[in-house]
Scaffold this motif. Structure first.
Motif, PDB file in Angstrom:
ATOM      1  N   VAL A 180       3.386  -2.250 -19.363  1.00 30.46           N
ATOM      2  CA  VAL A 180       3.589  -1.201 -20.346  1.00 30.46           C
ATOM      3  C   VAL A 180       3.513  -1.808 -21.746  1.00 30.46           C
ATOM      4  O   VAL A 180       4.122  -2.837 -22.023  1.00 30.46           O
ATOM      5  CB  VAL A 180       4.956  -0.515 -20.133  1.00 30.46           C
ATOM      6  CG1 VAL A 180       5.247   0.467 -21.239  1.00 30.46           C
ATOM      7  CG2 VAL A 180       4.996   0.188 -18.782  1.00 30.46           C
ATOM      8  N   SER A 181       2.737  -1.161 -22.604  1.00 29.95           N
ATOM      9  CA  SER A 181       2.568  -1.632 -23.975  1.00 29.95           C
ATOM     10  C   SER A 181       3.718  -1.148 -24.859  1.00 29.95           C
ATOM     11  O   SER A 181       4.250  -0.053 -24.657  1.00 29.95           O
ATOM     12  CB  SER A 181       1.239  -1.094 -24.502  1.00 29.95           C
ATOM     13  OG  SER A 181       1.274  -0.986 -25.899  1.00 29.95           O
ATOM     14  N   GLY A 198      -0.527 -15.373  -7.965  1.00 30.85           N
ATOM     15  CA  GLY A 198      -1.594 -16.226  -8.476  1.00 30.85           C
ATOM     16  C   GLY A 198      -2.814 -16.169  -7.581  1.00 30.85           C
ATOM     17  O   GLY A 198      -2.762 -15.642  -6.465  1.00 30.85           O
ATOM     18  N   PHE A 199      -3.914 -16.709  -8.081  1.00 27.95           N
ATOM     19  CA  PHE A 199      -5.183 -16.645  -7.355  1.00 27.95           C
ATOM     20  C   PHE A 199      -5.069 -17.276  -5.966  1.00 27.95           C
ATOM     21  O   PHE A 199      -5.777 -16.878  -5.043  1.00 27.95           O
ATOM     22  CB  PHE A 199      -6.291 -17.345  -8.156  1.00 27.95           C
ATOM     23  CG  PHE A 199      -6.680 -16.606  -9.419  1.00 27.95           C
ATOM     24  CD1 PHE A 199      -6.211 -15.320  -9.680  1.00 27.95           C
ATOM     25  CD2 PHE A 199      -7.536 -17.201 -10.346  1.00 27.95           C
ATOM     26  CE1 PHE A 199      -6.576 -14.639 -10.846  1.00 27.95           C
ATOM     27  CE2 PHE A 199      -7.907 -16.537 -11.505  1.00 27.95           C
ATOM     28  CZ  PHE A 199      -7.428 -15.260 -11.758  1.00 27.95           C
ATOM     29  N   ILE A 204      -0.224 -19.187  -9.959  1.00 25.12           N
ATOM     30  CA  ILE A 204      -0.324 -20.291  -8.992  1.00 25.12           C
ATOM     31  C   ILE A 204      -1.747 -20.336  -8.443  1.00 25.12           C
ATOM     32  O   ILE A 204      -2.216 -19.384  -7.816  1.00 25.12           O
ATOM     33  CB  ILE A 204       0.709 -20.138  -7.838  1.00 25.12           C
ATOM     34  CG1 ILE A 204       2.112 -20.468  -8.329  1.00 25.12           C
ATOM     35  CG2 ILE A 204       0.402 -21.094  -6.689  1.00 25.12           C
ATOM     36  CD1 ILE A 204       2.836 -19.360  -8.953  1.00 25.12           C
ATOM     37  N   GLU A 205      -2.428 -21.455  -8.708  1.00 24.57           N
ATOM     38  CA  GLU A 205      -3.836 -21.564  -8.301  1.00 24.57           C
ATOM     39  C   GLU A 205      -4.076 -22.601  -7.228  1.00 24.57           C
ATOM     40  O   GLU A 205      -5.139 -22.617  -6.611  1.00 24.57           O
ATOM     41  CB  GLU A 205      -4.708 -21.887  -9.533  1.00 24.57           C
ATOM     42  CG  GLU A 205      -4.757 -20.755 -10.541  1.00 24.57           C
ATOM     43  CD  GLU A 205      -5.714 -21.026 -11.688  1.00 24.57           C
ATOM     44  OE1 GLU A 205      -6.218 -22.150 -11.806  1.00 24.57           O
ATOM     45  OE2 GLU A 205      -5.938 -20.087 -12.482  1.00 24.57           O
TER      46      GLU A 205
END
Ligand code: C2E
Ligand code: MG
Ligand code: MG
Ligand code: MG
Length: 288
Positions: free
Chosen positions: A115-116, A254-255, A235-236
């Motif tokens: 949310v902006s 993460g990816f 987290i890659e």
């Protein structure tokens, strides 16, 4: 000479500004069409609960299928949408769509939605959220709103009152990108967060930089003391995964666990390598 240089610089500067203004106007026109024609799509990225070892929530991330430019990243259009106020209808669509997906396609998962700060300035925000939840028929506790510290520095008292109203509805609140920007520990004591999301910059650095790891571990302890869940994002690789498992944080994203994807492409399985790492380390201590 100096005078000429000054003039040339000025002209260049002017041309540059004109381009930027034109580009921004084009983008706003394209956004207008995007809203009218439904060119937005939500992708969902899994959040893995380290305690249960399963995926129990997803973060909704907006994508724009631009008719000529293809898939446009939110970092390339959210700022313009915020500047023009178009983030208000876009943000409404995001919440409604995420809730509909939670109701129809991810029947037990929790959904988090970004949310902006501009949405918070809209007087109808809380009521719009309440109505969207009601229309979806799902419990409010399955929705988590992710906000950033920017919102808190703008108008502290107003932000607190809106967050309190949202909590009263039953919605969860996460503090996103924690540790970058104007992080203040005071925010953590003053605002009713359910979740702290540690910024990706600390996480991606954790294997090489012992200071980043120390910060992660400290935020995890802080979260525990304040009764807030701690989520690490970005987290890659397996090395970072193992560091995060040992840190005792509640959830990771993460990816390595999964990239953001359309809901139809989401699977329930986590990668075998991740499963093996979870097994090897045993169940981390319960945080709740
Ligand atoms: P965010 O809320 O911090 O979202 C996490 C961003 O990190 C996402 O980028 C996600 O794809 C990316 N990410 C997740 N895991 C990894 C990883 O392992 N490695 C790397 N390199 N990146 C990873 P995305 O989808 O491009 O979104 C960028 C930002 O745009 C978001 O940051 C959020 O601030 C904003 N945004 C996205 N969707 C919305 C929306 O619906 N509304 C608003 N207001 N902002 C949004
Ligand atoms: Mg987020
Ligand atoms: Mg974030
Ligand atoms: Mg961000």
């Amino acid at each position: 000479n100096a005078k000429n240089m000054g003039r040339n610089t000025y002209c260049l500067f002017q041309a540059g500004m004109g381009d930027l203004v034109r580009q921004r106007r084009e983008l706003e026109e394209d956004l207008h069409a995007a809203i009218e024609e439904g060119q937005f799509e939500l992708f969902y990225q899994p959040r893995l609960d380290l305690n249960s070892g399963s995926i129990e929530s997803y973060e909704a991330l907006i994508r724009w299928n631009h008719p000529e430019k293809g898939l446009v990243s939110p970092v390339d259009f959210i700022p313009a949408a915020e500047g023009s106020g178009q983030i208000i209808p876009i943000g409404k669509w995001v919440i409604q769509t995420a809730l509909a997906t939670a109701a129809d396609e991810l029947p037990t998962a929790r959904l988090s939605v970004n949310v902006s700060p501009v949405q918070f300035r809209d007087n109808d925000f809380v009521e719009d959220v309440r109505r969207a939840i009601e229309a979806s028929g799902i419990p409010a506790s399955r929705l988590e709103l992710e906000i950033t510290e920017n919102l808190l520095i703008e108008d502290d008292a107003r932000a607190l009152s809106i967050l309190t109203s949202l909590k009263a509805i039953g919605v969860k609140i996460a503090l996103d990108d924690f540790g970058v920007g104007y992080s203040s520990l005071g925010y953590l004591s003053r605002f009713p967060f359910d979740t702290i999301k540690i910024d990706r910059s600390f996480v991606s650095d954790a294997g090489k930089n012992s200071n980043s790891l120390a910060i992660i571990e400290t935020v995890v302890r802080l979260g525990k003391a304040l009764n807030m869940r701690v989520v690490a994002e970005g987290i890659e690789d397996l090395e970072t995964l193992n560091l995060l498992i040992r840190s005792g944080c509640n959830e990771i994203q993460g990816f390595l666990i999964g990239r953001p994807q359309p809901v139809r492409a989401l699977g329930v399985d986590i990668p075998t390598s991740v499963e093996a790492a979870l097994k090897a380390k045993g169940s981390p201590p319960t945080r709740e």
